[in-house]
Design a protein around this motif. Sequence first.
Motif, PDB file in Angstrom:
ATOM      1  N   MET A   1      12.460  24.096 -10.134  1.00 10.52           N
ATOM      2  CA  MET A   1      13.853  24.493 -10.155  1.00 10.52           C
ATOM      3  C   MET A   1      14.488  24.019 -11.453  1.00 10.52           C
ATOM      4  SD  MET A   1      16.920  23.607  -7.526  1.00 10.52           S
ATOM      5  CE  MET A   1      16.351  24.874  -6.409  1.00 10.52           C
ATOM      6  N   ASN A   2      15.394  24.806 -11.937  1.00 14.66           N
ATOM      7  CA  ASN A   2      16.128  24.480 -13.141  1.00 14.66           C
ATOM      8  C   ASN A   2      17.013  23.260 -12.884  1.00 14.66           C
ATOM      9  OD1 ASN A   2      18.256  24.454 -15.100  1.00 14.66           O
ATOM     10  ND2 ASN A   2      17.703  26.553 -15.626  1.00 14.66           N
ATOM     11  N   TRP A   3      16.911  22.267 -13.759  1.00 15.99           N
ATOM     12  CA  TRP A   3      17.655  21.030 -13.535  1.00 15.99           C
ATOM     13  C   TRP A   3      19.162  21.258 -13.592  1.00 15.99           C
ATOM     14  CZ3 TRP A   3      15.922  16.961 -11.227  1.00 15.99           C
ATOM     15  CH2 TRP A   3      16.790  15.884 -11.087  1.00 15.99           C
ATOM     16  N   ASP A   4      19.620  22.249 -14.333  1.00 14.95           N
ATOM     17  CA  ASP A   4      21.054  22.542 -14.400  1.00 14.95           C
ATOM     18  C   ASP A   4      21.606  22.878 -13.015  1.00 14.95           C
ATOM     19  OD1 ASP A   4      21.170  22.105 -17.133  1.00 14.95           O
ATOM     20  OD2 ASP A   4      20.791  24.212 -17.620  1.00 14.95           O
ATOM     21  N   ILE A   5      20.803  23.528 -12.203  1.00 14.93           N
ATOM     22  CA  ILE A   5      21.234  23.872 -10.842  1.00 14.93           C
ATOM     23  C   ILE A   5      21.376  22.605 -10.013  1.00 14.93           C
ATOM     24  CG2 ILE A   5      20.543  25.035  -8.708  1.00 14.93           C
ATOM     25  CD1 ILE A   5      19.171  27.142 -10.539  1.00 14.93           C
ATOM     26  N   ILE A   6      20.389  21.717 -10.116  1.00 13.79           N
ATOM     27  CA  ILE A   6      20.458  20.457  -9.371  1.00 13.79           C
ATOM     28  C   ILE A   6      21.673  19.654  -9.807  1.00 13.79           C
ATOM     29  CG2 ILE A   6      19.320  18.228  -8.995  1.00 13.79           C
ATOM     30  CD1 ILE A   6      16.640  19.765  -9.154  1.00 13.79           C
ATOM     31  N   GLU A   7      21.888  19.577 -11.112  1.00  5.92           N
ATOM     32  CA  GLU A   7      23.030  18.816 -11.618  1.00  5.92           C
ATOM     33  C   GLU A   7      24.346  19.420 -11.137  1.00  5.92           C
ATOM     34  OE1 GLU A   7      24.692  16.972 -15.828  1.00  5.92           O
ATOM     35  OE2 GLU A   7      22.892  18.201 -15.822  1.00  5.92           O
ATOM     36  N   GLY A   8      24.430  20.733 -11.148  1.00  8.77           N
ATOM     37  CA  GLY A   8      25.656  21.402 -10.732  1.00  8.77           C
ATOM     38  C   GLY A   8      25.947  21.267  -9.245  1.00  8.77           C
ATOM     39  N   LYS A   9      24.900  21.109  -8.450  1.00  5.21           N
ATOM     40  CA  LYS A   9      25.055  20.986  -7.001  1.00  5.21           C
ATOM     41  C   LYS A   9      24.638  19.599  -6.532  1.00  5.21           C
ATOM     42  CE  LYS A   9      24.295  25.866  -6.088  1.00  5.21           C
ATOM     43  NZ  LYS A   9      23.528  26.834  -5.288  1.00  5.21           N
ATOM     44  N   TRP A  10      24.886  18.592  -7.358  1.00  2.92           N
ATOM     45  CA  TRP A  10      24.402  17.251  -7.077  1.00  2.92           C
ATOM     46  C   TRP A  10      24.823  16.738  -5.708  1.00  2.92           C
ATOM     47  CZ3 TRP A  10      20.481  14.542  -8.004  1.00  2.92           C
ATOM     48  CH2 TRP A  10      20.457  13.175  -7.779  1.00  2.92           C
ATOM     49  N   ASN A  11      26.040  17.045  -5.287  1.00  2.00           N
ATOM     50  CA  ASN A  11      26.488  16.556  -3.975  1.00  2.00           C
ATOM     51  C   ASN A  11      25.590  17.064  -2.855  1.00  2.00           C
ATOM     52  OD1 ASN A  11      28.586  14.932  -4.853  1.00  2.00           O
ATOM     53  ND2 ASN A  11      30.055  16.601  -4.833  1.00  2.00           N
ATOM     54  N   GLU A  12      25.024  18.257  -3.025  1.00  2.00           N
ATOM     55  CA  GLU A  12      24.106  18.805  -2.033  1.00  2.00           C
ATOM     56  C   GLU A  12      22.728  18.139  -2.126  1.00  2.00           C
ATOM     57  OE1 GLU A  12      23.948  23.089  -2.168  1.00  2.00           O
ATOM     58  OE2 GLU A  12      26.079  23.174  -2.669  1.00  2.00           O
ATOM     59  N   TYR A  13      22.352  17.703  -3.313  1.00  2.00           N
ATOM     60  CA  TYR A  13      21.019  17.145  -3.535  1.00  2.00           C
ATOM     61  C   TYR A  13      20.948  15.636  -3.383  1.00  2.00           C
ATOM     62  CZ  TYR A  13      19.269  21.641  -5.045  1.00  2.00           C
ATOM     63  OH  TYR A  13      18.872  22.946  -5.069  1.00  2.00           O
ATOM     64  N   LYS A  14      22.091  14.972  -3.327  1.00  2.00           N
ATOM     65  CA  LYS A  14      22.092  13.506  -3.224  1.00  2.00           C
ATOM     66  C   LYS A  14      21.318  13.019  -2.011  1.00  2.00           C
ATOM     67  CE  LYS A  14      26.332  12.065  -3.280  1.00  2.00           C
ATOM     68  NZ  LYS A  14      27.641  11.423  -3.510  1.00  2.00           N
ATOM     69  N   GLY A  15      21.525  13.633  -0.882  1.00  2.00           N
ATOM     70  CA  GLY A  15      20.831  13.224   0.337  1.00  2.00           C
ATOM     71  C   GLY A  15      19.330  13.407   0.222  1.00  2.00           C
ATOM     72  N   LYS A  16      18.928  14.495  -0.409  1.00  2.00           N
ATOM     73  CA  LYS A  16      17.502  14.747  -0.603  1.00  2.00           C
ATOM     74  C   LYS A  16      16.900  13.726  -1.556  1.00  2.00           C
ATOM     75  CE  LYS A  16      18.032  19.674   0.238  1.00  2.00           C
ATOM     76  NZ  LYS A  16      17.935  21.018  -0.297  1.00  2.00           N
ATOM     77  N   ALA A  17      17.666  13.351  -2.572  1.00  2.00           N
ATOM     78  CA  ALA A  17      17.184  12.343  -3.523  1.00  2.00           C
ATOM     79  C   ALA A  17      17.069  10.990  -2.826  1.00  2.00           C
ATOM     80  CB  ALA A  17      18.126  12.249  -4.724  1.00  2.00           C
ATOM     81  N   GLN A  18      18.031  10.671  -1.982  1.00  2.00           N
ATOM     82  CA  GLN A  18      17.980   9.387  -1.285  1.00  2.00           C
ATOM     83  C   GLN A  18      16.839   9.365  -0.271  1.00  2.00           C
ATOM     84  OE1 GLN A  18      21.574   7.892   0.581  1.00  2.00           O
ATOM     85  NE2 GLN A  18      20.982   5.891  -0.172  1.00  2.00           N
ATOM     86  N   ALA A  19      16.522  10.509   0.330  1.00  2.00           N
ATOM     87  CA  ALA A  19      15.386  10.574   1.248  1.00  2.00           C
ATOM     88  C   ALA A  19      14.079  10.339   0.485  1.00  2.00           C
ATOM     89  CB  ALA A  19      15.361  11.924   1.956  1.00  2.00           C
ATOM     90  N   GLN A  20      13.995  10.848  -0.734  1.00  2.00           N
ATOM     91  CA  GLN A  20      12.793  10.680  -1.559  1.00  2.00           C
ATOM     92  C   GLN A  20      12.682   9.254  -2.098  1.00  2.00           C
ATOM     93  OE1 GLN A  20      10.316  12.882  -2.346  1.00  2.00           O
ATOM     94  NE2 GLN A  20       9.292  11.418  -3.672  1.00  2.00           N
ATOM     95  N   TRP A  21      13.782   8.734  -2.600  1.00  2.00           N
ATOM     96  CA  TRP A  21      13.795   7.403  -3.223  1.00  2.00           C
ATOM     97  C   TRP A  21      14.793   6.531  -2.460  1.00  2.00           C
ATOM     98  CZ3 TRP A  21      14.285  11.796  -6.515  1.00  2.00           C
ATOM     99  CH2 TRP A  21      13.103  12.138  -7.174  1.00  2.00           C
ATOM    100  N   GLY A  22      14.352   5.977  -1.357  1.00  2.00           N
ATOM    101  CA  GLY A  22      15.208   5.224  -0.449  1.00  2.00           C
ATOM    102  C   GLY A  22      15.830   3.972  -1.042  1.00  2.00           C
ATOM    103  N   LYS A  23      15.274   3.478  -2.131  1.00  2.00           N
ATOM    104  CA  LYS A  23      15.849   2.282  -2.752  1.00  2.00           C
ATOM    105  C   LYS A  23      17.079   2.598  -3.589  1.00  2.00           C
ATOM    106  CE  LYS A  23      11.577  -0.406  -2.970  1.00  2.00           C
ATOM    107  NZ  LYS A  23      10.648  -1.127  -3.866  1.00  2.00           N
ATOM    108  N   LEU A  24      17.358   3.871  -3.810  1.00  2.00           N
ATOM    109  CA  LEU A  24      18.571   4.251  -4.538  1.00  2.00           C
ATOM    110  C   LEU A  24      19.750   4.185  -3.574  1.00  2.00           C
ATOM    111  CD1 LEU A  24      17.384   7.331  -6.619  1.00  2.00           C
ATOM    112  CD2 LEU A  24      17.513   4.944  -7.321  1.00  2.00           C
TER     113      LEU A  24
END
Length: 65
Positions: A1-24
Amino acid sequence: MNWDIIEGKWNEYKGKAQAQWGKLTEDDLDVIQGRRVELSGKIQQRYGLAKEEAERQIDDWAHRH
């Protein structure tokens, strides 16, 4: 996926990032605000990883989402 999309929708991806990297923390994710360099740095810091490994993990994660 294009990183610009992730950055633009970061609020939607934050939970997924925290699920992947629980120490964040929520604060970490708020500071990162979708910036890949910031995410890589926090992953390196929290997990004691080399930059290359953090980048590989981010690439794998981004391709899955």
